[in-house]
Design an enzyme around this catalytic site. Structure first.
Site, PDB file in Angstrom:
ATOM      1  N   ASP A 198      -8.740  -0.113 -10.299  1.00 49.63           N
ATOM      2  CA  ASP A 198      -9.444  -0.833  -8.942  1.00 49.63           C
ATOM      3  C   ASP A 198     -10.688  -0.070  -9.049  1.00 49.63           C
ATOM      4  O   ASP A 198     -11.601  -0.613  -9.705  1.00 49.63           O
ATOM      5  CB  ASP A 198      -8.434  -1.118  -7.863  1.00 49.63           C
ATOM      6  CG  ASP A 198      -9.225  -1.893  -6.800  1.00 49.63           C
ATOM      7  OD1 ASP A 198     -10.171  -2.261  -7.185  1.00 49.63           O
ATOM      8  OD2 ASP A 198      -8.649  -1.526  -5.672  1.00 49.63           O
TER       9      ASP A 198
ATOM     10  N   GLN B 121     -11.092  -7.157  -1.483  1.00 47.62           N
ATOM     11  CA  GLN B 121     -11.638  -6.117  -0.775  1.00 47.62           C
ATOM     12  C   GLN B 121     -11.727  -6.189   0.724  1.00 47.62           C
ATOM     13  O   GLN B 121     -12.423  -5.738   1.398  1.00 47.62           O
ATOM     14  CB  GLN B 121     -13.177  -6.099  -1.290  1.00 47.62           C
ATOM     15  CG  GLN B 121     -13.884  -4.633  -1.204  1.00 47.62           C
ATOM     16  CD  GLN B 121     -14.955  -4.350  -2.399  1.00 47.62           C
ATOM     17  OE1 GLN B 121     -14.732  -4.235  -3.381  1.00 47.62           O
ATOM     18  NE2 GLN B 121     -16.129  -4.233  -1.792  1.00 47.62           N
TER      19      GLN B 121
ATOM     20  N   LYS C  48       0.704  -1.198   0.074  1.00 51.94           N
ATOM     21  CA  LYS C  48      -0.048  -0.036   0.097  1.00 51.94           C
ATOM     22  C   LYS C  48       0.882   1.287  -0.100  1.00 51.94           C
ATOM     23  O   LYS C  48       1.945   1.443   0.587  1.00 51.94           O
ATOM     24  CB  LYS C  48      -0.733   0.150   1.221  1.00 51.94           C
ATOM     25  CG  LYS C  48      -1.958  -1.101   1.367  1.00 51.94           C
ATOM     26  CD  LYS C  48      -2.896  -0.613  -0.049  1.00 51.94           C
ATOM     27  CE  LYS C  48      -4.149  -1.638   0.179  1.00 51.94           C
ATOM     28  NZ  LYS C  48      -5.079  -1.258  -1.276  1.00 51.94           N
TER      29      LYS C  48
ATOM     30  N   GLU D  64      -1.170   0.410  -9.237  1.00 48.41           N
ATOM     31  CA  GLU D  64      -2.838   0.283  -9.092  1.00 48.41           C
ATOM     32  C   GLU D  64      -3.081   1.874  -8.511  1.00 48.41           C
ATOM     33  O   GLU D  64      -2.642   2.019  -7.525  1.00 48.41           O
ATOM     34  CB  GLU D  64      -2.958  -0.776  -8.157  1.00 48.41           C
ATOM     35  CG  GLU D  64      -4.436  -0.743  -7.885  1.00 48.41           C
ATOM     36  CD  GLU D  64      -5.058  -2.442  -7.404  1.00 48.41           C
ATOM     37  OE1 GLU D  64      -4.440  -3.342  -7.672  1.00 48.41           O
ATOM     38  OE2 GLU D  64      -5.705  -2.494  -6.418  1.00 48.41           O
TER      39      GLU D  64
ATOM     40  N   ASP E  82      -0.086  -0.148  -4.765  1.00 50.11           N
ATOM     41  CA  ASP E  82      -1.544   0.339  -4.898  1.00 50.11           C
ATOM     42  C   ASP E  82      -1.725   1.573  -3.911  1.00 50.11           C
ATOM     43  O   ASP E  82      -1.659   1.657  -2.886  1.00 50.11           O
ATOM     44  CB  ASP E  82      -2.368  -0.741  -4.047  1.00 50.11           C
ATOM     45  CG  ASP E  82      -4.039  -0.431  -4.349  1.00 50.11           C
ATOM     46  OD1 ASP E  82      -4.325   0.942  -4.681  1.00 50.11           O
ATOM     47  OD2 ASP E  82      -4.773  -1.281  -3.939  1.00 50.11           O
TER      48      ASP E  82
ATOM     49  N   LYS F 175     -12.760  -7.786  -8.442  1.00 51.31           N
ATOM     50  CA  LYS F 175     -13.106  -8.205  -7.051  1.00 51.31           C
ATOM     51  C   LYS F 175     -14.399  -8.759  -6.943  1.00 51.31           C
ATOM     52  O   LYS F 175     -15.420  -7.910  -7.435  1.00 51.31           O
ATOM     53  CB  LYS F 175     -12.910  -6.851  -6.230  1.00 51.31           C
ATOM     54  CG  LYS F 175     -11.525  -6.510  -6.089  1.00 51.31           C
ATOM     55  CD  LYS F 175     -11.575  -5.266  -5.212  1.00 51.31           C
ATOM     56  CE  LYS F 175     -10.051  -4.759  -4.777  1.00 51.31           C
ATOM     57  NZ  LYS F 175      -9.909  -3.437  -4.115  1.00 51.31           N
TER      58      LYS F 175
HETATM   59  C1  MUC Z   1      -7.241  -2.442  -2.620  1.00 53.66           C
HETATM   60  O1  MUC Z   1      -7.226  -3.257  -3.543  1.00 53.66           O
HETATM   61  O2  MUC Z   1      -7.443  -1.388  -2.832  1.00 53.66           O
HETATM   62  C2  MUC Z   1      -8.609  -1.443  -0.058  1.00 53.66           C
HETATM   63  C3  MUC Z   1      -9.935  -0.871   0.038  1.00 53.66           C
HETATM   64  C4  MUC Z   1     -10.779  -1.622  -0.698  1.00 53.66           C
HETATM   65  O3  MUC Z   1     -11.844  -1.454  -0.862  1.00 53.66           O
HETATM   66  O4  MUC Z   1     -10.016  -2.885  -1.178  1.00 53.66           O
HETATM   67  C5  MUC Z   1      -8.504  -2.906  -0.421  1.00 53.66           C
HETATM   68  C6  MUC Z   1      -7.542  -3.349  -1.364  1.00 53.66           C
HETATM   69 MG    MG Z   2      -6.747  -1.397  -4.942  1.00 53.05          MG
END
Ligand code: MUC
Ligand code: MG
Length: 367
Positions: free
Chosen positions: A242, A294, A162, A217, A191, A266
């Site tokens: 995403d 998610q 992250k 991402e 991401d 997702k």
């Molecule tokens: C992601 O890939 O962003 C964080 C918030 C969400 O909705 O998913 C995660 C992971």
């Molecule tokens: Mg993401």
């Protein structure tokens, strides 16, 4: 084979360790178990994880929309009427997680009624996926310790880091520490959850150019239309859409705008039905996909791997299937197990999972 009853059961399971990222943080899995019963006594389940800071859904809003708006639309339909159900739910523009859970619970029940797994029904390509683990914000030392523990315990060698903090040097430093500690054989990608401006993102990618990142991402918001196109045009790292690509229309816009080159799928927000539309759309356009997370519990993760493994195009990359490991407990009678860096699809009809009634009674918050 007719849908007779739909329930939305809120539950709350604490995380042992919170997950922090640019758009929010998660301390408790305050999810909703969606349960569909048929007139011949079959039960299908799926899980809706609300992400209020992204899609605006809350646990309470999911319970309300499933029970008051969607359940009356689907009760009486056959499990095979999936296009009818999709068309009825599509009248509501928002509420992706609520719709997705209902869709997947119906597929689980359908699999049970046909004595086939959801993976077989969707495409049956393989029975497992390599796993990618998502690493949230912490000190460099804590992020390194977590990745080393996950690698050594579960054999996972792909990590999504992250990013999206300010100044960008914080995340550049963390990624550098991870690469130094883990060596060249581990896959790292980032991401940003929309945390940076396009110019901050460009600066960060420039400063991390030697780290061998494989994907970037959602570094900046979807409404930075020209900025995202500018960023994607100047980096050799594939850019993944995403939360900006939740519907097939948004996927088309992101890819044709040149704002992203890949799509995160997702199942938590597009279920099996819409995920399959998006997957085939990406395949037709020649865009790669990654199975995203998610911040799903074990029910949601069983759904992601069931879908990801079912198709060649979704099983090529490691899927994000491991963040349930941070939860203090879960709802399944038999926990999912990651070993050798892989998660196998559960054998058995439908999703192959069973909810432990004692655990559900313990964690549900509506009783
Ligand atoms: C992601 O890939 O962003 C964080 C918030 C969400 O909705 O998913 C995660 C992971
Ligand atoms: Mg993401």
């Amino acid at each position: 084979m007719k849908i007779a009853h739909v329930e939305a059961i809120p539950f709350a399971i604490p995380y042992r360790k919170p997950l922090r990222f640019a758009s929010g943080e998660v301390h408790t899995a305050d999810h909703v178990l969606v349960r569909v019963r048929t007139d011949d006594g079959l039960v299908g389940v799926a899980e809706a994880p609300p992400r209020p800071y992204t899609y605006g859904e809350t646990q309470q809003s999911i319970v309300a929309v499933v029970e008051r708006i969607f359940a009356p639309e689907v009760v009486g339909l056959s499990l095979l009427d999936r296009e009818v159900m999709a068309a009825r739910l599509a009248r509501t523009v928002g509420n992706p997680t609520a719709k997705a859970a209902l869709d997947m619970a119906v597929w689980d029940a359908l699999g049970k009624s046909l004595d086939l797994s959801v993976t077989q029904l969707l495409g049956g390509y393989t029975d497992r996926m390599r796993v990618s683990h998502m690493v949230g914000f912490a000190s460099d030392e804590a992020m390194v310790a977590e990745t080393e523990r996950v690698r050594d315990t579960y054999g996972i060698t792909t990590f999504k880091v992250k990013v999206g903090r300010r100044p960008v040097g914080l995340d550049v430093g963390a990624c550098r520490a991870l690469r130094t500690a883990l060596g060249p054989d581990v896959e790292l990608y980032v991401d940003g959850n929309r945390g940076w401006t396009p110019s901050e993102a460009a600066r960060a990618l420039h400063d991390m150019a030697d780290l061998g990142l494989t994907l970037s991402e959602e570094l900046c918001p979807a409404d930075d239309v020209l900025g995202r196109r500018w960023l994607t045009a100047q980096t050799h790292i594939p850019t993944v859409a995403d939360e900006s690509a939740v519907t097939p229309g948004q996927v088309t816009r992101e890819l044709l705008d040149g704002a992203a080159t890949m799509i995160s799928i997702k199942t938590a927000r597009t279920g099996f039905g819409t995920s399959q539309r998006i997957l085939h759309q990406c395949e037709g356009l020649g865009a790669e996909v990654v199975m995203g997370n998610q911040i799903d519990g074990q029910v949601g993760t069983a759904c992601s791997v069931a879908f990801g493994a079912a198709h060649r195009h979704s099983s090529r990359r490691a899927g994000e299937l491991s963040n349930f490991l941070d939860m203090s407990d879960d709802l399944l009678t038999e926990p999912l197990e990651i070993s050798g860096g892989e998660l196998a699809v559960r054998p058995g009809p439908g999703l192959g999972i069973a909810i432990d009634p004692d655990k559900l009674a313990h964690y549900r918050t509506d009783a």
